[in-house]
Design an enzyme around this catalytic site. Sequence first.
Site: not given
Ligand code: PPS
Length: 201
Positions: A41, A109
Amino acid sequence: MNQVATNVRWHHATIGPEERAQRLGQRGVVVWLTGLSGAGKSTIAARVDALLHARGRHSYILDGDNLRFGLCRDLGFSPEDRAENVRRLGEAARLLQDAGLIVLVAAISPYREDRARVRERLPPGGFLEVFVDAPLAVCESRDPKGLYRRARAGEIAGFSGIDAPYEPPEAPDLHLTLVPHAPAGASSSAATPAGATSAVS
Ligand code: PPS
């Protein structure tokens, strides 16, 4: 704290979307990239942002990870906190869209309902949902931040796709799927109309 504001009213500006569109030569839109952690993303948002910038367009990225350093710093990853996170991202995106920008939101999301609520807050055509559809196995093999490994080891609870849900869009405006790397010279992606599927490698 936690009181809902009463006695407030909406103030109308004299400059509206039409005037802003004329000035900027574009209409504001929110392009919402949803998908698992590691799906690509942020990478896609950065690339599209750079391409738009090079073409003289006015764009801006709201990245879930980044906003958790400020606007959303008080939120974790429970379903309730994710709902609030997506709501805040949506509201921030809506303001920038109203200002005439092309807003690229990159956030897991994971819940359809939360994403649908954001769409409802935007004018018709003002929200495009893009499903960055990389399978869990692929995201896990990439594991750019080592988070999947830690989630599998039980060091992170409630990780999307592992022990927390990810609800894919049922009718995304654009569905990006993975293809193997194409041979040199071959084109692996094409311009696609809304609702179509495109491939990224
Ligand atoms: S959400 O679900 O939309 O509220 O999450 P978001 O704000 O996109 O944040 C996702 C990033 O947080 C880190 N991270 C996690 N992701 C998923 N689950 C858990 N438990 C979690 N803890 C930390 C991770 O780096 C995600 O980043 P991306 O860029 O998606 O890898």
